[in-house]
Design a protein around this motif. Structure first.
Motif, PDB file in Angstrom:
ATOM      1  N   LYS A  13       0.851  -1.108  -0.064  1.00  0.00           N
ATOM      2  CA  LYS A  13      -0.151   0.067   0.170  1.00  0.00           C
ATOM      3  C   LYS A  13       0.820   1.314  -0.020  1.00  0.00           C
ATOM      4  N   ILE A  14       2.000   1.461   0.934  1.00  0.00           N
ATOM      5  CA  ILE A  14       2.717   2.362   0.884  1.00  0.00           C
ATOM      6  C   ILE A  14       3.372   2.643  -0.259  1.00  0.00           C
ATOM      7  N   ILE A  15       4.034   1.617  -1.158  1.00  0.00           N
ATOM      8  CA  ILE A  15       4.435   1.834  -2.347  1.00  0.00           C
ATOM      9  C   ILE A  15       3.675   2.319  -3.365  1.00  0.00           C
ATOM     10  N   GLN A  16       2.552   1.840  -3.400  1.00  0.00           N
ATOM     11  CA  GLN A  16       1.554   2.110  -4.532  1.00  0.00           C
ATOM     12  C   GLN A  16       0.972   3.811  -4.367  1.00  0.00           C
ATOM     13  N   VAL A  17       0.811   4.018  -2.983  1.00  0.00           N
ATOM     14  CA  VAL A  17       0.647   5.462  -2.621  1.00  0.00           C
ATOM     15  C   VAL A  17       1.567   6.436  -3.042  1.00  0.00           C
ATOM     16  N   CYS A  18       3.024   6.190  -2.672  1.00  0.00           N
ATOM     17  CA  CYS A  18       4.226   6.839  -3.162  1.00  0.00           C
ATOM     18  C   CYS A  18       4.376   7.046  -4.748  1.00  0.00           C
ATOM     19  N   ASP A  19       4.134   5.838  -5.458  1.00  0.00           N
ATOM     20  CA  ASP A  19       4.092   5.966  -6.811  1.00  0.00           C
ATOM     21  C   ASP A  19       2.998   6.799  -7.285  1.00  0.00           C
ATOM     22  N   LYS A  20       1.812   6.663  -6.816  1.00  0.00           N
ATOM     23  CA  LYS A  20       0.741   7.527  -7.230  1.00  0.00           C
ATOM     24  C   LYS A  20       1.130   9.184  -7.027  1.00  0.00           C
ATOM     25  N   LYS A  21       1.521   9.461  -5.710  1.00  0.00           N
ATOM     26  CA  LYS A  21       1.950  10.763  -5.488  1.00  0.00           C
ATOM     27  C   LYS A  21       2.959  11.502  -6.249  1.00  0.00           C
ATOM     28  N   ILE A  22       3.873  10.531  -6.430  1.00  0.00           N
ATOM     29  CA  ILE A  22       4.958  10.860  -7.336  1.00  0.00           C
ATOM     30  C   ILE A  22       4.788  11.492  -8.840  1.00  0.00           C
ATOM     31  N   ALA A  23       3.926  10.296  -9.286  1.00  0.00           N
ATOM     32  CA  ALA A  23       3.321  10.556 -10.697  1.00  0.00           C
ATOM     33  C   ALA A  23       2.341  11.715 -10.685  1.00  0.00           C
ATOM     34  N   ALA A  24       1.833  12.044  -9.927  1.00  0.00           N
ATOM     35  CA  ALA A  24       0.751  13.084 -10.090  1.00  0.00           C
ATOM     36  C   ALA A  24       1.404  14.553  -9.539  1.00  0.00           C
ATOM     37  N   LYS A  25       2.356  14.448  -8.688  1.00  0.00           N
ATOM     38  CA  LYS A  25       3.019  15.898  -8.128  1.00  0.00           C
ATOM     39  C   LYS A  25       4.574  15.841  -8.351  1.00  0.00           C
ATOM     40  N   GLY A  26       5.146  15.118  -8.877  1.00  0.00           N
ATOM     41  CA  GLY A  26       6.601  15.068  -8.938  1.00  0.00           C
ATOM     42  C   GLY A  26       7.670  14.475  -7.713  1.00  0.00           C
ATOM     43  N   ASP A  27       8.705  14.614  -8.039  1.00  0.00           N
ATOM     44  CA  ASP A  27       9.753  13.724  -7.175  1.00  0.00           C
ATOM     45  C   ASP A  27       9.926  14.343  -5.685  1.00  0.00           C
ATOM     46  N   ASN A  28       9.456  15.644  -5.594  1.00  0.00           N
ATOM     47  CA  ASN A  28       9.716  16.240  -4.390  1.00  0.00           C
ATOM     48  C   ASN A  28       8.397  16.144  -3.705  1.00  0.00           C
ATOM     49  N   VAL A  29       7.419  15.430  -4.044  1.00  0.00           N
ATOM     50  CA  VAL A  29       6.196  15.298  -2.926  1.00  0.00           C
ATOM     51  C   VAL A  29       6.515  14.769  -1.723  1.00  0.00           C
ATOM     52  N   GLY A  30       5.817  15.524  -0.824  1.00  0.00           N
ATOM     53  CA  GLY A  30       5.920  15.131   0.651  1.00  0.00           C
ATOM     54  C   GLY A  30       4.483  14.564   0.973  1.00  0.00           C
ATOM     55  N   LEU A  31       4.716  13.708   2.090  1.00  0.00           N
ATOM     56  CA  LEU A  31       3.409  13.129   2.696  1.00  0.00           C
ATOM     57  C   LEU A  31       3.559  12.608   3.878  1.00  0.00           C
ATOM     58  N   SER A  32       2.437  12.373   4.899  1.00  0.00           N
ATOM     59  CA  SER A  32       2.616  11.702   6.056  1.00  0.00           C
ATOM     60  C   SER A  32       1.984  10.394   6.033  1.00  0.00           C
ATOM     61  N   PHE A  33       2.249   9.815   7.288  1.00  0.00           N
ATOM     62  CA  PHE A  33       1.859   8.424   7.142  1.00  0.00           C
ATOM     63  C   PHE A  33       0.250   8.304   6.971  1.00  0.00           C
ATOM     64  N   TYR A  34      -0.638   9.345   7.144  1.00  0.00           N
ATOM     65  CA  TYR A  34      -1.764   9.473   6.979  1.00  0.00           C
ATOM     66  C   TYR A  34      -2.319   9.341   5.685  1.00  0.00           C
ATOM     67  N   ALA A  35      -1.384   9.601   4.665  1.00  0.00           N
ATOM     68  CA  ALA A  35      -1.599   9.406   3.197  1.00  0.00           C
ATOM     69  C   ALA A  35      -2.010   8.202   2.795  1.00  0.00           C
ATOM     70  N   PHE A  36      -1.633   7.213   3.694  1.00  0.00           N
ATOM     71  CA  PHE A  36      -2.065   5.635   3.308  1.00  0.00           C
ATOM     72  C   PHE A  36      -3.166   4.960   3.797  1.00  0.00           C
ATOM     73  N   PHE A  37      -3.949   6.062   4.394  1.00  0.00           N
ATOM     74  CA  PHE A  37      -5.144   5.545   4.838  1.00  0.00           C
ATOM     75  C   PHE A  37      -6.580   6.727   4.450  1.00  0.00           C
ATOM     76  N   ALA A  38      -7.721   6.059   4.361  1.00  0.00           N
ATOM     77  CA  ALA A  38      -8.933   6.952   4.215  1.00  0.00           C
ATOM     78  C   ALA A  38      -9.201   7.808   5.360  1.00  0.00           C
TER      79      ALA A  38
END
Length: 72
Positions: free
Chosen positions: A8-33
């Motif tokens: 799940k973490i890898i999928q979310v990271c890939d999706k965020k990077i694809a959408a917003k670029g290599d410098n996108v940041g996220l928190s652990f909340y990004a992996f949950f609804a």
């Protein structure tokens, strides 16, 4: 960490990077609804993020992905 959470973490990271670029940041909340439908999995992610690695609230998705892929 469970394989389910790793995937799940890898999928979310890939999706965020694809959408917003290599410098996108996220928190652990990004992996949950927005609702807490799996509290054990949420706590597992929080423990890995906060206690195990003492990460800041926001971390670059590419860094998280690399950590997960290297079993850190």
């Amino acid at each position: 960490m469970r394989d389910e959470l790793r995937t799940k973490i890898i999928q979310v990271c890939d999706k965020k990077i694809a959408a917003k670029g290599d410098n996108v940041g996220l928190s652990f909340y990004a992996f949950f609804a927005n609702k807490n439908d799996d509290p054990e999995l949420l706590m597992e992610a929080a423990t890995w993020w906060i206690q195990t690695h003492q990460l800041d609230h926001f971390v670059k998705a590419r860094i998280i992905k690399t950590m997960i892929e290297n079993n850190l």
